[in-house]
Design a protein around this motif. Structure first.
Motif, PDB file in Angstrom:
ATOM      1  N   ALA A  85       0.886  -1.167   0.000  1.00  0.00           N
ATOM      2  CA  ALA A  85       0.000   0.000   0.000  1.00  0.00           C
ATOM      3  C   ALA A  85       0.921   1.212   0.000  1.00  0.00           C
ATOM      4  CB  ALA A  85      -0.903   0.018   1.214  1.00  0.00           C
ATOM      5  N   ILE A  86       0.651   2.188  -0.856  1.00  0.00           N
ATOM      6  CA  ILE A  86       1.547   3.345  -0.961  1.00  0.00           C
ATOM      7  C   ILE A  86       0.744   4.635  -0.884  1.00  0.00           C
ATOM      8  CG2 ILE A  86       3.229   2.100  -2.359  1.00  0.00           C
ATOM      9  CD1 ILE A  86       2.096   3.594  -4.798  1.00  0.00           C
ATOM     10  N   THR A  87       1.459   5.708  -0.533  1.00  0.00           N
ATOM     11  CA  THR A  87       0.820   7.022  -0.471  1.00  0.00           C
ATOM     12  C   THR A  87       0.836   7.648  -1.850  1.00  0.00           C
ATOM     13  OG1 THR A  87       1.562   7.337   1.802  1.00  0.00           O
ATOM     14  CG2 THR A  87       0.909   9.305   0.583  1.00  0.00           C
ATOM     15  N   VAL A  88      -0.346   8.105  -2.304  1.00  0.00           N
ATOM     16  CA  VAL A  88      -0.499   8.724  -3.616  1.00  0.00           C
ATOM     17  C   VAL A  88      -1.073  10.118  -3.439  1.00  0.00           C
ATOM     18  CG1 VAL A  88      -1.574   8.561  -5.891  1.00  0.00           C
ATOM     19  CG2 VAL A  88      -0.889   6.475  -4.693  1.00  0.00           C
ATOM     20  N   ARG A  89      -0.450  11.091  -4.094  1.00  0.00           N
ATOM     21  CA  ARG A  89      -1.035  12.443  -4.089  1.00  0.00           C
ATOM     22  C   ARG A  89      -2.145  12.465  -5.121  1.00  0.00           C
ATOM     23  NH1 ARG A  89       1.317  18.087  -2.691  1.00  0.00           N
ATOM     24  NH2 ARG A  89       1.138  16.873  -0.801  1.00  0.00           N
ATOM     25  N   MET A  90      -3.374  12.776  -4.663  1.00  0.00           N
ATOM     26  CA  MET A  90      -4.557  12.661  -5.506  1.00  0.00           C
ATOM     27  C   MET A  90      -4.883  13.995  -6.170  1.00  0.00           C
ATOM     28  SD  MET A  90      -5.188   9.501  -5.098  1.00  0.00           S
ATOM     29  CE  MET A  90      -6.777   9.399  -5.902  1.00  0.00           C
ATOM     30  N   ALA A  91      -5.085  13.961  -7.491  1.00  0.00           N
ATOM     31  CA  ALA A  91      -5.494  15.153  -8.239  1.00  0.00           C
ATOM     32  C   ALA A  91      -7.000  15.342  -8.077  1.00  0.00           C
ATOM     33  CB  ALA A  91      -5.136  14.996  -9.707  1.00  0.00           C
ATOM     34  N   PRO A  92      -7.460  16.600  -7.900  1.00  0.00           N
ATOM     35  CA  PRO A  92      -8.903  16.829  -7.708  1.00  0.00           C
ATOM     36  C   PRO A  92      -9.717  16.659  -8.983  1.00  0.00           C
ATOM     37  CG  PRO A  92      -7.725  18.922  -7.774  1.00  0.00           C
ATOM     38  CD  PRO A  92      -6.678  17.852  -7.769  1.00  0.00           C
ATOM     39  N   ASP A  93      -9.066  16.767 -10.167  1.00  0.00           N
ATOM     40  CA  ASP A  93      -9.835  16.666 -11.414  1.00  0.00           C
ATOM     41  C   ASP A  93      -8.896  16.245 -12.558  1.00  0.00           C
ATOM     42  OD1 ASP A  93      -8.501  19.079 -12.386  1.00  0.00           O
ATOM     43  OD2 ASP A  93      -9.855  20.191 -11.053  1.00  0.00           O
ATOM     44  N   GLN A  94      -9.545  15.961 -13.697  1.00  0.00           N
ATOM     45  CA  GLN A  94      -8.808  15.484 -14.874  1.00  0.00           C
ATOM     46  C   GLN A  94      -7.813  16.525 -15.383  1.00  0.00           C
ATOM     47  OE1 GLN A  94      -9.275  12.457 -16.418  1.00  0.00           O
ATOM     48  NE2 GLN A  94      -7.947  12.802 -18.216  1.00  0.00           N
ATOM     49  N   GLN A  95      -8.207  17.800 -15.388  1.00  0.00           N
ATOM     50  CA  GLN A  95      -7.337  18.839 -15.908  1.00  0.00           C
ATOM     51  C   GLN A  95      -6.074  18.979 -15.061  1.00  0.00           C
ATOM     52  OE1 GLN A  95     -10.250  22.016 -15.937  1.00  0.00           O
ATOM     53  NE2 GLN A  95     -10.378  21.950 -18.185  1.00  0.00           N
ATOM     54  N   THR A  96      -6.251  18.935 -13.751  1.00  0.00           N
ATOM     55  CA  THR A  96      -5.092  19.022 -12.866  1.00  0.00           C
ATOM     56  C   THR A  96      -4.181  17.821 -13.084  1.00  0.00           C
ATOM     57  OG1 THR A  96      -6.347  20.241 -11.211  1.00  0.00           O
ATOM     58  CG2 THR A  96      -4.338  19.153 -10.468  1.00  0.00           C
ATOM     59  N   ALA A  97      -4.771  16.642 -13.221  1.00  0.00           N
ATOM     60  CA  ALA A  97      -3.984  15.431 -13.432  1.00  0.00           C
ATOM     61  C   ALA A  97      -3.150  15.537 -14.711  1.00  0.00           C
ATOM     62  CB  ALA A  97      -4.904  14.216 -13.500  1.00  0.00           C
ATOM     63  N   ALA A  98      -3.760  16.061 -15.797  1.00  0.00           N
ATOM     64  CA  ALA A  98      -3.036  16.210 -17.060  1.00  0.00           C
ATOM     65  C   ALA A  98      -1.892  17.213 -16.911  1.00  0.00           C
ATOM     66  CB  ALA A  98      -3.992  16.649 -18.166  1.00  0.00           C
ATOM     67  N   PHE A  99      -2.144  18.292 -16.136  1.00  0.00           N
ATOM     68  CA  PHE A  99      -1.099  19.293 -15.907  1.00  0.00           C
ATOM     69  C   PHE A  99       0.071  18.675 -15.140  1.00  0.00           C
ATOM     70  CE2 PHE A  99       0.794  22.534 -13.187  1.00  0.00           C
ATOM     71  CZ  PHE A  99       1.213  23.460 -14.132  1.00  0.00           C
ATOM     72  N   TRP A 100      -0.245  17.909 -14.102  1.00  0.00           N
ATOM     73  CA  TRP A 100       0.806  17.251 -13.315  1.00  0.00           C
ATOM     74  C   TRP A 100       1.615  16.278 -14.189  1.00  0.00           C
ATOM     75  CZ3 TRP A 100      -1.960  15.591  -8.120  1.00  0.00           C
ATOM     76  CH2 TRP A 100      -2.157  16.728  -7.328  1.00  0.00           C
ATOM     77  N   ALA A 101       0.916  15.550 -15.044  1.00  0.00           N
ATOM     78  CA  ALA A 101       1.582  14.527 -15.861  1.00  0.00           C
ATOM     79  C   ALA A 101       2.666  15.130 -16.752  1.00  0.00           C
ATOM     80  CB  ALA A 101       0.562  13.786 -16.720  1.00  0.00           C
ATOM     81  N   THR A 102       2.350  16.279 -17.363  1.00  0.00           N
ATOM     82  CA  THR A 102       3.330  16.898 -18.253  1.00  0.00           C
ATOM     83  C   THR A 102       4.345  17.735 -17.494  1.00  0.00           C
ATOM     84  OG1 THR A 102       1.824  18.760 -18.610  1.00  0.00           O
ATOM     85  CG2 THR A 102       1.737  16.949 -20.187  1.00  0.00           C
ATOM     86  N   SER A 103       3.905  18.390 -16.419  1.00  0.00           N
ATOM     87  CA  SER A 103       4.788  19.304 -15.685  1.00  0.00           C
ATOM     88  C   SER A 103       5.942  18.575 -15.027  1.00  0.00           C
ATOM     89  CB  SER A 103       3.993  20.074 -14.634  1.00  0.00           C
ATOM     90  OG  SER A 103       4.841  20.907 -13.881  1.00  0.00           O
ATOM     91  N   GLU A 104       5.680  17.434 -14.394  1.00  0.00           N
ATOM     92  CA  GLU A 104       6.750  16.736 -13.675  1.00  0.00           C
ATOM     93  C   GLU A 104       7.870  16.324 -14.620  1.00  0.00           C
ATOM     94  OE1 GLU A 104       6.806  12.481 -12.156  1.00  0.00           O
ATOM     95  OE2 GLU A 104       6.501  13.605 -10.312  1.00  0.00           O
ATOM     96  N   ASN A 105       7.491  15.816 -15.796  1.00  0.00           N
ATOM     97  CA  ASN A 105       8.521  15.368 -16.739  1.00  0.00           C
ATOM     98  C   ASN A 105       9.236  16.542 -17.401  1.00  0.00           C
ATOM     99  OD1 ASN A 105       8.564  12.256 -17.273  1.00  0.00           O
ATOM    100  ND2 ASN A 105       6.446  12.808 -16.828  1.00  0.00           N
TER     101      ASN A 105
END
Length: 607
Positions: A85-105
């Motif tokens: 079981a691991i700790t995951v930072r949860m995105a509040p919505d799809q748009q935020t998730a897409a932003f995180w996906a590209t921003s981190e890389n």
């Protein structure tokens, strides 16, 4: 659209790994299995330092949108309860998730090699072992060892690397140096310039030689080191440098001399060590040595058939070690052995070839021993005076053809300089030259074409173009001349240039030399030796010597002895392939230097 200027209300949740998957919007789709395994080892040892980010879907599962490498590594660790079981930072919505996906890389920046080198060095000084450094960084242990080698470089070298003034491979070249003062002097010379790694190594160790040097191979690294010789390893190029070249030379000379001395104990009248990588035909000729040969042994019919099979495999370079040993044994039978009586009137030249292997040239008779060798029946007395010049292997007819080809090469070259031709014309006419005139203006032919076989010979087409054949007696020459002039000055000049080049024949020696210097004629630009135009027109012994000379082969080398057993026509075809077929040169392992020699070779006297 999500306003990324505002603080995002994100939460951290503990999620069972079984409920996690890799989301489609995660951008890292191509990964290295080896790198993932290294990251898994890192996480197992140090724990999960940075949590991945995810988005919950309609089914309640969580898709990882940032941290795809960590997800893959954690999948390899499910035998460890800590990571089930691991700790995951949860995105509040799809748009935020897409932003995180590209921003981190996009924001991730690889550590500069200079910083990584310094960090590895600092960890080692703190007592961290290499395996632990490899785990911490998710790299292989060999990678750590190479970085630690770089960490020992003088600080200015690493600073130049960080500033982009030298490349990483350039910096690695400095690791072979143990002289910091010299290293810093070389750094100042190469900083910001385009020097190769090899050039830098030569500058750092101008007096060292590689372990592949023929002297090092012949002496042996263990013997050199036991004698106190210093060596430097190049971890990055898998090379070793020998720094005490004077010691190496002494050891080489001593071993070669001892080898030669041992041969006199085997019955040879004399043995001489020569510090050359190759002993060719001309070396023996220059020393005025005659040669006798051991009596050839006889192979049985079955052995002869087997020999031919093995020779074919040897030529194709597909013979294994056992086959080479069998081939060598059959060759030894054929070669026979020198008798005690032969050894008593002859000697041996000993040398070490480019690969470091010992080579011998046996059965050599000096002028002092020639009478004894003749008396014993090993040599035949010459039917000519001893001071007579040896007969040339090139016939008078072939020499004439070669002379014409050389003349054609000069005409081919001078054709490139119309101004020079016109200057020669003016000079010849104004000085009333009747002897040694450079241009055959009498309309006599200045021959440039062989009388027999012209295969492999190609001149500029303008030198083989004939005048119009319709200049009959009643032709209107005025009309013809008007038409000729209407073609323009360039055409007229071109025709004059063509005619003068075809008439060019040189003049006296000094004038010919001057023109040659300006036009740089090349026989091999217009002519390539072939079986028909040259090789079949000389004798078999000449072809044997040429084959060995071009490929730098000892007389007893398998490739040389196999060639010598061929029929003359087969030898001619083999040499034609050597000169014109890249696949043949590749199969024979022709080096760049040998290829250059082949490309420039012309027969003796062809100037």
């Amino acid at each position: 659209m999500t306003d990324q200027s505002k603080i995002i209300a994100a939460t951290d949740e503990q999620i069972p790994f079984a409920d996690i998957y890799l989301h489609d919007i995660n951008p890292r789709s191509v990964v290295s299995d080896e790198a993932i395994e290294a990251l898994a080892a890192n996480i197992r040892r140090l724990g999960l330092i940075q949590n991945p980010a995810g988005l919950r879907d309609a089914s309640g599962k969580v898709g990882i949108v940032a941290g795809g490498r960590r997800f893959r590594a954690l999948a390899l660790l499910q035998d460890d309860p800590r990571f089930q079981a691991i700790t995951v930072r949860m995105a509040p919505d799809q748009q935020t998730a897409a932003f995180w996906a590209t921003s981190e890389n996009a924001q991730r920046e690889a550590l500069h090699p200079a910083d990584e080198i310094r960090d590895f060095g600092a960890m080692e000084r703190r007592g961290v072992a290499v395996p632990a450094i490899a785990v911490a960084y998710g790299v292989t242990e060999p990678h750590v060892y190479r970085r630690l080698k770089l960490a020992s470089l003088p600080a200015p070298v690493l600073e130049a690397l960080k500033a982009g003034e030298v490349s990483l491979s350039n910096a690695a070249a400095f690791t072979i140096s143990e002289d910091e003062t010299n290293a810093l002097a070389v750094l100042e010379q190469v900083r910001g310039e385009h020097y190769s790694d090899h050039q830098i190594k030569q500058m750092l160790k101008p007096d060292s030689v590689r372990e592949t040097d023929r002297r090092a191979v012949f002496v042996g690294l263990d013997v050199y080191e036991a004698a106190g010789g210093r060596m430097t390893g190049d971890l990055f190029a898998d090379q070793t440098y020998l720094d005490d070249v004077a010691l190496l030379e002494d050891l080489f000379t001593a071993k070669l001399d001892a080898t030669a001395n041992a041969l006199t104990g085997e019955g040879w009248k004399w043995a001489e060590a020569m510090d050359v990588p190759y002993i060719g035909y001309h070396c023996i000729e220059d020393r005025k040595l005659d040669r006798i040969y051991a009596e050839e042994g006889e192979l049985t019919e079955a052995e002869a058939q087997r020999y031919d099979e093995l020779a074919a495999l040897m030529e194709a370079d597909v013979l294994d070690a056992a086959g080479e040993a069998e081939f060598s044994a059959l060759e030894n039978i054929q070669a026979g052995a020198f008798s005690a009586a032969q050894k008593a009137v002859s000697g041996v030249l000993v040398h070490v070839d480019q690969s470091g292997a010992l080579q011998t040239c046996e059965g050599l008779v000096t002028r002092e021993d020639r009478s004894a060798a003749i008396k014993a029946g090993f040599l035949r007395a010459s039917a000519h005076k001893t001071d007579a010049a040896p007969k040339s292997p090139i016939s008078a007819k072939l020499a004439e053809d070669l002379s014409r080809i050389a003349q054609g090469a000069r005409q081919h070259a001078v054709l490139r300089d119309p101004d020079l031709l016109i200057d020669l014309l003016a000079y010849q006419l104004s000085h009333a030259l009747h002897w040694n005139n450079p241009l055959a203006l009498s309309m006599n032919e200045a021959p440039n074409w062989p009388t027999t076989e012209a295969e492999g010979y190609a001149l500029d087409a303008r030198l083989t173009t004939h005048p119009p054949r319709d200049m009959w007696e009643s032709k209107d020459l005025a009309a013809s001349f008007r038409a000729f002039r209407k073609k323009g000055a360039d055409h007229v000049r071109g025709e004059l240039t063509r005619f003068l080049a075809a008439q060019y024949r040189g003049g006296d020696e000094k004038l010919t030399t001057l023109v040659d210097k300006e036009t740089e004629p090349s026989i091999r630009e217009v002519w390539t030796p072939t079986a028909e135009n040259f090789f079949k027109r000389v004798g078999g012994p000449y072809l044997n010597d040429l084959w060995r000379e071009l490929l730098e082969l000892a007389e007893d080398h398998p490739t040389a002895t196999t060639f010598a057993k061929l029929k003359k026509g087969e030898k001619a075809d083999k040499l034609q392939d050597l000169f014109s077929d890249a696949a043949t040169r590749s199969a024979l392992g022709v080096t760049d230097a040998q290829a250059a020699r082949i490309a420039a070779w012309v027969p003796e006297g062809m100037t």
